[in-house]
Motif scaffolding. Structure first.
Motif, PDB file in Angstrom:
ATOM      1  N   LYS A   1     -13.986   3.360  35.651  1.00 38.96           N
ATOM      2  CA  LYS A   1     -15.192   3.222  34.824  1.00 38.96           C
ATOM      3  C   LYS A   1     -16.306   4.135  35.342  1.00 38.96           C
ATOM      4  CE  LYS A   1     -14.567  -1.584  33.374  1.00 38.96           C
ATOM      5  NZ  LYS A   1     -15.104  -2.950  33.500  1.00 38.96           N
ATOM      6  N   ILE A   2     -16.489   4.166  36.640  1.00 39.40           N
ATOM      7  CA  ILE A   2     -17.538   5.004  37.227  1.00 39.40           C
ATOM      8  C   ILE A   2     -17.229   6.478  36.989  1.00 39.40           C
ATOM      9  CG2 ILE A   2     -18.538   5.737  39.430  1.00 39.40           C
ATOM     10  CD1 ILE A   2     -18.236   2.812  40.370  1.00 39.40           C
ATOM     11  N   ARG A   3     -15.973   6.868  37.132  1.00 38.16           N
ATOM     12  CA  ARG A   3     -15.591   8.263  36.915  1.00 38.16           C
ATOM     13  C   ARG A   3     -15.853   8.675  35.465  1.00 38.16           C
ATOM     14  NH1 ARG A   3     -10.431   8.131  38.406  1.00 38.16           N
ATOM     15  NH2 ARG A   3      -9.644   8.086  36.303  1.00 38.16           N
ATOM     16  N   ARG A   4     -15.550   7.799  34.507  1.00 38.68           N
ATOM     17  CA  ARG A   4     -15.814   8.104  33.093  1.00 38.68           C
ATOM     18  C   ARG A   4     -17.307   8.221  32.834  1.00 38.68           C
ATOM     19  NH1 ARG A   4     -11.527   4.294  29.821  1.00 38.68           N
ATOM     20  NH2 ARG A   4      -9.662   5.281  30.659  1.00 38.68           N
ATOM     21  N   ALA A   5     -18.096   7.344  33.455  1.00 38.71           N
ATOM     22  CA  ALA A   5     -19.546   7.398  33.255  1.00 38.71           C
ATOM     23  C   ALA A   5     -20.118   8.687  33.835  1.00 38.71           C
ATOM     24  CB  ALA A   5     -20.213   6.176  33.892  1.00 38.71           C
TER      25      ALA A   5
ATOM     26  N   ARG B   1     -18.516  11.513  34.216  1.00 38.37           N
ATOM     27  CA  ARG B   1     -18.058  12.618  33.372  1.00 38.37           C
ATOM     28  C   ARG B   1     -18.922  12.714  32.100  1.00 38.37           C
ATOM     29  NH1 ARG B   1     -12.101  11.977  32.163  1.00 38.37           N
ATOM     30  NH2 ARG B   1     -11.972  12.259  34.402  1.00 38.37           N
ATOM     31  N   TRP B   2     -19.233  11.572  31.469  1.00 39.45           N
ATOM     32  CA  TRP B   2     -20.049  11.573  30.258  1.00 39.45           C
ATOM     33  C   TRP B   2     -21.470  12.063  30.574  1.00 39.45           C
ATOM     34  CZ3 TRP B   2     -24.505   9.401  28.412  1.00 39.45           C
ATOM     35  CH2 TRP B   2     -24.725   9.540  27.056  1.00 39.45           C
TER      36      TRP B   2
ATOM     37  N   CYS C   1     -25.800  16.094  30.545  1.00 37.47           N
ATOM     38  CA  CYS C   1     -26.742  16.952  31.277  1.00 37.47           C
ATOM     39  C   CYS C   1     -26.448  18.425  31.026  1.00 37.47           C
ATOM     40  CB  CYS C   1     -26.685  16.648  32.773  1.00 37.47           C
ATOM     41  SG  CYS C   1     -27.450  15.074  33.220  1.00 37.47           S
ATOM     42  N   SER C   2     -25.193  18.781  30.915  1.00 42.60           N
ATOM     43  CA  SER C   2     -24.833  20.169  30.625  1.00 42.60           C
ATOM     44  C   SER C   2     -25.323  20.582  29.248  1.00 42.60           C
ATOM     45  CB  SER C   2     -23.316  20.349  30.699  1.00 42.60           C
ATOM     46  OG  SER C   2     -22.855  20.092  31.991  1.00 42.60           O
TER      47      SER C   2
END
Length: 154
Positions: free
Chosen positions: A123-127, A129-130, A135-136
Motif C-alpha cells: 500500500k505504501i509503495r503504491r501511494a 508511486r502515485w 509531483c512529476s
C-alpha cells in the motif's frame, strides 16, 4: 569429548639419540685431527668422560622437562575441552528451550505479522508511486507555465 581428549596421550615426536663417545673413539678422532696420539690413562682423555657424563645429565634433564611440558599441555588442553563442552551444552539447552517456547501458535502469529507487513508495504509503495507521478506532472506543468510566460514576455 573432554574424556576422550584427556585419555589420549601424546607421545613426543622427536626422540634424541645420544651417542656417547668411547675413549677409543676419542683417541682415534684426536689422532686424525691433530696427529697426536693419546693413551687411555692420559689426563686429556678424562675430558671425554666428563663430556659423556654432562651429556647423560643433559639427556635426563631434557626428558624431565619434556614430561613436565607434556603434562602441562595435556592439563591445559583438557581444561579447554571441558570449557568448550560446557559452552556447547549451554547453547544446546538454550536452543532447546527456545524451540520449546516457540509453539505453532507463535509461528502462526509471526507468519501472519509478516504477511500483514507485506500488504502494508505494498500500500505504501503504491501511494509513493502515485504521489511521484502527481509531483512529476505538476513539475512538467510548472516548466510549461514558465516557458509560456517566457514566450509571452519575449
Amino acid at each position: 569429548m573432554s574424556a576422550a581428549a584427556a585419555q589420549t596421550r601424546v607421545e613426543p615426536v622427536i626422540d634424541e639419540q645420544w651417542h656417547q663417545m668411547t675413549i677409543e673413539e676419542a683417541i682415534d678422532i684426536a689422532h686424525r685431527n691433530t696427529g697426536i696420539s693419546y693413551q687411555k690413562d692420559d689426563p686429556v682423555m678424562a675430558v671425554v668422560a666428563i663430556l659423556n657424563g654432562f651429556g647423560e645429565k643433559l639427556k635426563l634433564l631434557l626428558e624431565d622437562e619434556r614430561k613436565r611440558v607434556s603434562t602441562q599441555f595435556s592439563n591445559d588442553v583438557s581444561g579447554v575441552n571441558e570449557a568448550i563442552d560446557r559452552k556447547v551444552e549451554d547453547v544446546a539447552s538454550t536452543i532447546h528451550k527456545l524451540a520449546g517456547t516457540l509453539g505453532n501458535e507463535s509461528i502462526q502469529t509471526i507468519v501472519s505479522a509478516v504477511a500483514q507487513h507485506a500488504v502494508e508495504s505494498d500500500k505504501i509503495r503504491r501511494a509513493i508511486r502515485w504521489n511521484f507521478a502527481a509531483c512529476s506532472a505538476l513539475a512538467v506543468f510548472n516548466w510549461l507555465a514558465v516557458a509560456a510566460f517566457y514566450l509571452l514576455l519575449k
